[in-house]
Scaffold this motif. Structure first.
Motif, PDB file in Angstrom:
ATOM      1  N   LYS A 106      67.930  60.551 -30.104  1.00 22.96           N
ATOM      2  CA  LYS A 106      67.840  59.495 -31.114  1.00 22.96           C
ATOM      3  C   LYS A 106      68.049  60.071 -32.512  1.00 22.96           C
ATOM      4  O   LYS A 106      68.738  59.464 -33.347  1.00 22.96           O
ATOM      5  N   TYR A 107      67.482  61.250 -32.787  1.00 23.52           N
ATOM      6  CA  TYR A 107      67.649  61.886 -34.089  1.00 23.52           C
ATOM      7  C   TYR A 107      69.115  62.244 -34.339  1.00 23.52           C
ATOM      8  O   TYR A 107      69.652  61.996 -35.417  1.00 23.52           O
ATOM      9  N   MET A 108      69.783  62.826 -33.329  1.00 19.36           N
ATOM     10  CA  MET A 108      71.179  63.202 -33.493  1.00 19.36           C
ATOM     11  C   MET A 108      72.085  61.974 -33.619  1.00 19.36           C
ATOM     12  O   MET A 108      73.090  62.007 -34.320  1.00 19.36           O
ATOM     13  N   LEU A 136      71.604  59.314 -20.788  1.00 16.97           N
ATOM     14  CA  LEU A 136      70.674  59.205 -21.910  1.00 16.97           C
ATOM     15  C   LEU A 136      71.417  58.883 -23.202  1.00 16.97           C
ATOM     16  O   LEU A 136      70.933  58.108 -24.039  1.00 16.97           O
ATOM     17  N   ALA A 137      72.604  59.472 -23.391  1.00 18.10           N
ATOM     18  CA  ALA A 137      73.388  59.164 -24.586  1.00 18.10           C
ATOM     19  C   ALA A 137      73.798  57.697 -24.607  1.00 18.10           C
ATOM     20  O   ALA A 137      73.743  57.038 -25.664  1.00 18.10           O
ATOM     21  N   LYS A 138      74.208  57.158 -23.465  1.00 15.74           N
ATOM     22  CA  LYS A 138      74.561  55.742 -23.397  1.00 15.74           C
ATOM     23  C   LYS A 138      73.347  54.862 -23.671  1.00 15.74           C
ATOM     24  O   LYS A 138      73.446  53.848 -24.366  1.00 15.74           O
ATOM     25  N   TYR A 141      72.465  54.917 -27.394  1.00 11.32           N
ATOM     26  CA  TYR A 141      73.400  54.068 -28.160  1.00 11.32           C
ATOM     27  C   TYR A 141      73.129  52.589 -27.904  1.00 11.32           C
ATOM     28  O   TYR A 141      73.176  51.763 -28.815  1.00 11.32           O
ATOM     29  N   ARG A 142      72.819  52.254 -26.659  1.00  9.67           N
ATOM     30  CA  ARG A 142      72.606  50.856 -26.292  1.00  9.67           C
ATOM     31  C   ARG A 142      71.310  50.305 -26.884  1.00  9.67           C
ATOM     32  O   ARG A 142      71.212  49.111 -27.174  1.00  9.67           O
ATOM     33  N   ASN A 143      70.289  51.157 -27.064  1.00 10.75           N
ATOM     34  CA  ASN A 143      68.989  50.692 -27.540  1.00 10.75           C
ATOM     35  C   ASN A 143      68.817  50.852 -29.045  1.00 10.75           C
ATOM     36  O   ASN A 143      67.723  50.617 -29.553  1.00 10.75           O
TER      37      ASN A 143
END
Length: 474
Positions: A106-108, A136-138, A141-143
């Motif tokens: 989330k920070y990145m 997790l990256a998806k 981005y989705r949340n």
């Protein structure tokens, strides 16, 4: 964590070098958090800590993990001979389900200016290797609330059942009609030089049962002109029992003038038509897909009109003639798929239902089983008309069975959900924030309309204009 470590050092009589946190203190705190994360996520950490080999079928063997000088588990890999940095050749191993990994992603994501999943994962893998990192990256981005606003993803409930008036064989066409406006389009006041260009509008009438269309041209947006066009329609097609129309600004391709006109007529039109025995129905606001039947009719009219007119401006009479010709073409389109067998009957079209019935005709007996030679001319025409309705019930109705889209209802809106209201004329960051206070299920038990409480009050919107926000951070 850096302040916790500084407090521990102060308790050990070690004074901090500065009043503010140094880069070394921040790096040490990050190493401590990573070690705690690996201890909680991997049972293999204790095995490596004891200098033992991993079991033969362990899932981490493909990474060839090892512990560095700080007791942090890293990927062994095959890049030792490359010229990349140490962090690139041996990234830190993390588990994507751990909370530290989630807040790191989330920070990145925010640091990279709300980057997409691929860029986010690529940047993180310069230093860390998260198992299951792409998912997790998806999910990150989705949340993301800000990214959700710009995507504007609305809720699409399962496609509803067809109304009863669309699947019931009526005695004649245009018994139940849907109405929609199109335009404005420019028309010349007269032929030759010096003519003025004026705005005119198109009213499209679509029959619920047969998809037959009737097109009227009106000069402006007044209730008198609309009622005059409706009387012209009734004089040529017969008086309908029910009229359905969009509500307010939900007209596709309509200007703000059309929206204001329909909004002002919500109370006057039903009152004007009540003495005629006509029931006027309005759809929910901002829900044009509820009237997909006449929206598709407007699209078909525009399709032919754009190709015929081009850049020329016709007079009112010429434009009316073109619209009548377009009406004839659309009423000749097939309702059922064409067959390759040359012995098959001609395809059923809306034009089959527009002949053989006077506007003041009374109900007649059924002549389908009678021998044609024993019938009079009038009875023979009634037999043909009843034959068309029989073909309509056998051929056309079966084509309406399938749901072409919105086949499932996976994420229905619930009360208390935080949402934003999608506005066509505003950028995503200007969309109103609200909370669902009530949902209204239809006859099939599926909710498609909800009441949303906003800063300016409670408004009613269809699910197609509601974008739910993520309920959790990750």
């Amino acid at each position: 964590m850096a302040y916790v470590l500084r407090f521990i050092n102060i308790c050990k009589k070690q004074r901090p070098p500065t009043q503010f946190l140094t880069n070394e203190e921040l790096e040490n705190s990050l190493i401590v958090l990573i070690k705690l994360s690996q201890i909680e996520s991997f049972n293999e950490y204790n095995i490596l800590l004891q200098n033992k080999r991993l079991p033969a079928k362990n899932q981490l063997l493909k990474f060839n993990p090892f512990l560095d000088n700080n007791k942090v588990m890293r990927v062994g890999g095959r890049l030792d001979n490359s010229l990349f940095s140490y962090e690139k050749k041996h990234p830190i191993l993390l588990q994507s389900t751990h909370h530290l990994t989630k807040i790191l992603f989330k920070y990145m994501h925010v640091k990279l200016l709300h980057a997409g999943p691929r860029l986010l994962l690529t940047s993180i893998r310069e230093t860390y290797w998260a198992i299951g990192g792409l998912n997790l990256a998806k999910r990150t981005y989705r949340n993301c609330h800000l990214c959700c606003r710009f995507k504007g993803k609305v809720v699409n409930p399962i496609m509803g059942n067809l109304p009863q008036r669309r699947v019931t064989a009526s005695g004649y066409p245009f018994e139940t009609v849907g109405i929609d406006y199109a335009g404005p389009i420019t028309s010349a006041s007269r032929q030759g030089r010096g003519c003025k260009l004026v705005k005119v509008y198109i009213i499209v009438f679509v029959c619920f049962a047969t998809k037959a269309m009737h097109i009227e041209l009106v000069g402006d947006l007044t209730s008198n002109n609309f009622l005059s066009a409706l009387r012209r329609f009734m004089s040529r097609r017969g008086k309908p029992k029910h009229i359905y129309s969009d509500n307010g600004t939900s007209f596709v391709g309509a200007s703000n003038e059309i929206g204001r006109f329909i909004k002002n007529c919500n109370n006057s039109l039903p009152g004007d038509l009540a003495p005629e025995g006509i029931d006027f129905h309005f759809l929910p606001p901002h829900a044009p897909h509820f009237g997909g039947l006449w929206e598709a009719g407007v699209k078909s009219v525009k399709f032919h009109l754009k190709r015929i007119l081009g850049n020329c401006n016709l007079t009112y009479e010429e434009l009316n003639t073109v619209l009548v010709q377009i009406e004839a073409v659309l009423n000749s389109r097939p309702l059922t798929p064409l067959s390759a067998d040359p012995s098959d009957l001609l395809p059923l079209t809306p034009g089959h239902f527009l002949i053989g019935r006077p506007l003041t005709a009374l109900p007649t007996d059924c002549y389908e089983q009678h021998v044609t030679g024993t019938l009079s001319r009038y009875q023979h025409l009634e037999q043909l008309r009843q034959h068309f309705w029989r073909r309509w019930s056998k051929e056309y109705i079966s084509e309406l069975q399938l749901r072409t889209k919105w086949r499932s209802d996976l994420n229905p809106l619930q009360e208390g959900v935080l949402v934003i209201l999608k506005e066509d004329n505003l950028p995503p960051l200007k969309w109103r924030l609200g909370r669902v206070v009530a949902v209204h299920p239809g006859a099939d038990g599926v909710s498609r309309v909800a009441d949303v409480r906003t800063a300016t009050g409670v408004v009613r919107r269809a699910f197609g204009k509601i974008c739910p926000l993520p309920q959790d951070d990750i």
